[in-house]
Enzyme design. Structure first.
Site, short mmCIF file in Angstrom:
data_model
loop_
_atom_site.label_atom_id
_atom_site.label_comp_id
_atom_site.label_asym_id
_atom_site.label_seq_id
_atom_site.Cartn_x
_atom_site.Cartn_y
_atom_site.Cartn_z
N LEU A 22 0.83 -1.21 0.00
CA LEU A 22 0.00 0.00 0.00
C LEU A 22 0.87 1.26 0.00
O LEU A 22 1.81 1.37 0.78
CB LEU A 22 -0.90 -0.02 1.23
N ASN A 24 0.92 5.47 0.41
CA ASN A 24 0.15 6.70 0.71
C ASN A 24 1.01 7.93 0.47
O ASN A 24 1.55 8.04 -0.66
CB ASN A 24 -0.61 6.64 2.04
N ASP A 25 1.15 8.84 1.37
CA ASP A 25 1.68 10.18 1.08
C ASP A 25 2.98 10.21 0.24
O ASP A 25 3.91 9.47 0.54
CB ASP A 25 2.05 10.91 2.38
N GLN A 41 5.06 7.01 1.33
CA GLN A 41 4.71 6.13 2.42
C GLN A 41 4.31 4.79 1.82
O GLN A 41 3.50 4.73 0.88
CB GLN A 41 3.54 6.72 3.21
N SER A 85 5.66 10.23 7.50
CA SER A 85 5.95 11.23 6.47
C SER A 85 6.97 12.28 6.90
O SER A 85 7.17 12.51 8.09
CB SER A 85 4.65 11.91 6.05
N GLU A 199 -2.52 17.40 9.36
CA GLU A 199 -1.41 16.58 8.89
C GLU A 199 -0.69 17.27 7.74
O GLU A 199 -1.23 18.17 7.09
CB GLU A 199 -1.93 15.22 8.41
C1 FRU Z 1 -1.20 11.28 6.16
C2 FRU Z 1 -0.52 10.50 7.27
C3 FRU Z 1 0.59 11.31 7.91
C4 FRU Z 1 1.48 10.23 8.48
C5 FRU Z 1 1.39 9.18 7.39
C6 FRU Z 1 1.52 7.76 7.88
O1 FRU Z 1 -1.88 10.45 5.26
O2 FRU Z 1 -1.46 10.07 8.24
O3 FRU Z 1 0.15 12.25 8.88
O4 FRU Z 1 2.79 10.66 8.69
O5 FRU Z 1 0.14 9.35 6.75
O6 FRU Z 1 1.59 6.88 6.79
#
Ligand code: FRU
Length: 462
Positions: A22, A24-25, A41, A85, A199
């Site tokens: 998966l 993410n950021d 991420q 992140s 965030e």
């Molecule tokens: C945003 C978040 C950040 C954190 C990261 C963890 O999507 O929640 O605040 O650092 O993803 O994967």
């Protein structure tokens, strides 16, 4: 095309995605010695939100990507449950990478540590451990360091935070050497009382311009009118950042950066030509939608990054445009017939579509993409609405934005499961994921009208 040798049938062809696990950021974005380093991420082990590492891809042209080994993996007492992140900066010929270490303590409580890692080759990162003490008066929700160097040469770092009263905010720190950091205060003088956690803070400074954009991703904002319909939002305030006071004074209210469904937790950086570029995560969604992503069932991966967008801030307006490098993906231009309502067959799903409209012709406009995405313009209300079918509930879902200037232009970057729509040269954007068994590679103009000046399409090299 862009990830050489990857031939899975439904993979994206020009969006960054993980080969497994998966994503993410987007994090740590930087161009160094000519090479773009895009980190993200990443849980490489499963398609859920545990074990966050920093995935890494590199490119010389923002179009052709190479996968690199993970830059950070949870391994130390200060990041054992996730390397969260953060951001990068070049210092003394090295990349200094700042990130949040996530730790679950033996009693079940959680701690976060703001950490530094350093690299001399852009591939291997040596962890240096925590560099900032936990600020008093804030819960353990302190994370996502974003670092930059000011005009005055001072380094600054933003941290997303939550006060002990459970309000979201952003803290600012200063440093002359990237190792010792001084806590200044909150970046905004006045509290906005806007959500329980902010965030991924960022300050988008369009070089040489007075106005900048303070971007953050608040959580806990209820839907209001046509706004804030996603679970979490990413948006910005325009205003001025004062280096003497380390404070941002907003001149506008909060505005969502993207009006579609999944855009979240974006990050910006200046590349070596001085352009301000931004990637977002596509993205944040309810867990039942995430668990039901067909890419998980078929190929064990989840989520993509947005295409790289060039940001400009001028005349009080933030614009996001697809980077020009993406034009190298264009195959032969095809003009589309807009006077018939039958679907027009396309060769493939990876397309860039351009529609020039006459804003002074005061009629509505409607088009459908892939028998799935509907784009509707209501002239009287100056309202643009994009809709799709929810792939779990099978219900239609809608997102809208007012476009005061009228509808002049649409530029659409489409793949089979991800669409990014740029309105009026990037004055507004709508991004979304889409899955529907009934999809076909066709486009239709449902309401043929003199409003369309021309419509054209470039199949994109896959
Ligand atoms: C945003 C978040 C950040 C954190 C990261 C963890 O999507 O929640 O605040 O650092 O993803 O994967």
């Amino acid at each position: 095309m862009n990830f050489l040798g990857e031939i899975e049938e439904n993979r994206p062809s020009f969006h960054i995605y993980p080969d497994q696990g998966l994503l993410n950021d987007p994090v740590g974005l930087i161009q160094w010695k000519g090479i773009y380093h895009i980190f993200y991420q990443w849980n490489p082990y499963a398609t859920n939100h545990s074990h966050k590492c920093w995935g890494h891809v590199t490119s010389r042209d923002l179009v052709t990507w190479q996968r690199e080994k993970a830059a950070l993996i949870p391994s130390e007492w200060f990041d054992k449950d996730g390397c969260y992140s953060g951001s990068s900066i070049v210092y003394n010929e090295q990349i200094y990478l700042f990130y949040t270490g996530n730790v679950i303590n033996t009693d079940g409580s959680k701690s976060s540590y703001q950490c530094l890692a350093v690299s001399s080759d852009g591939i291997h990162f040596e962890k240096k451990g925590p560099i900032i003490d936990h600020p008093a008066g804030y819960t353990r929700h302190v994370r996502d360091p974003k670092v930059w160097q000011g005009e005055d040469n001072c380094y600054r770092l933003l941290l997303g935070a939550q006060t002990e009263n459970l309000e979201g905010t952003v803290l600012i720190y200063t440093s002359m050497n990237l190792q010792q950091w001084k806590f200044e205060h909150k970046i905004l003088l006045e509290d906005l009382n806007f959500g329980y956690m902010w965030e991924c803070p960022d300050l988008l400074i369009d070089q040489g311009k007075d106005i900048s954009a303070f971007v953050f991703s608040p959580q806990g904002i209820p839907a209001f009118g046509i706004n804030y319909h996603n679970i979490f939002q990413t948006g910005y305030l325009l205003g001025k950042f004062d280096e003497l006071k380390n404070q941002f004074s907003p001149t506008t209210a909060f505005k969502e950066l993207d009006h579609g469904f999944e855009f979240y937790a974006c990050q910006s950086f200046h590349d070596e030509t001085g352009r301000l570029l931004l990637f977002g995560w596509l993205g944040v969604m309810e867990s039942e939608l995430e668990i039901g992503l067909p890419s998980i069932k078929e190929n064990n991966w989840a989520h993509v990054l947005s295409i790289p967008r060039e940001i400009t801030i001028a005349a009080g307006q933030l614009k996001q445009r697809p980077v020009v490098e993406l034009q190298s993906l264009r195959l032969d231009k095809i003009f589309l017939k807009t006077t018939i309502t039958e679907p027009l067959n396309l060769e493939q799903y990876a397309n860039e579509i351009g529609i020039d409209l006459n804003s002074s012709v005061r009629t509505n406009f409607s088009m459908n993409l892939y028998q799935e995405i509907q784009i509707d313009w209501q002239e009287n209300e100056k309202l643009l609405t994009v809709s799709r079918t929810n792939w779990i509930t099978k219900k239609r879902e809608y997102r809208s934005a007012f476009i005061k200037a009228g509808l002049n232009k649409l530029q659409i970057f489409a793949e089979k499961s991800v669409i990014e729509i740029f309105v009026n040269d990037g004055s507004a954007t709508f991004s979304l994921r889409c899955y529907n068994e009934k999809m076909q590679p066709v486009v239709s103009f449902l309401d043929p009208s003199s409003k369309i000046i021309q419509a054209f399409l470039y199949p994109l090299n896959q």
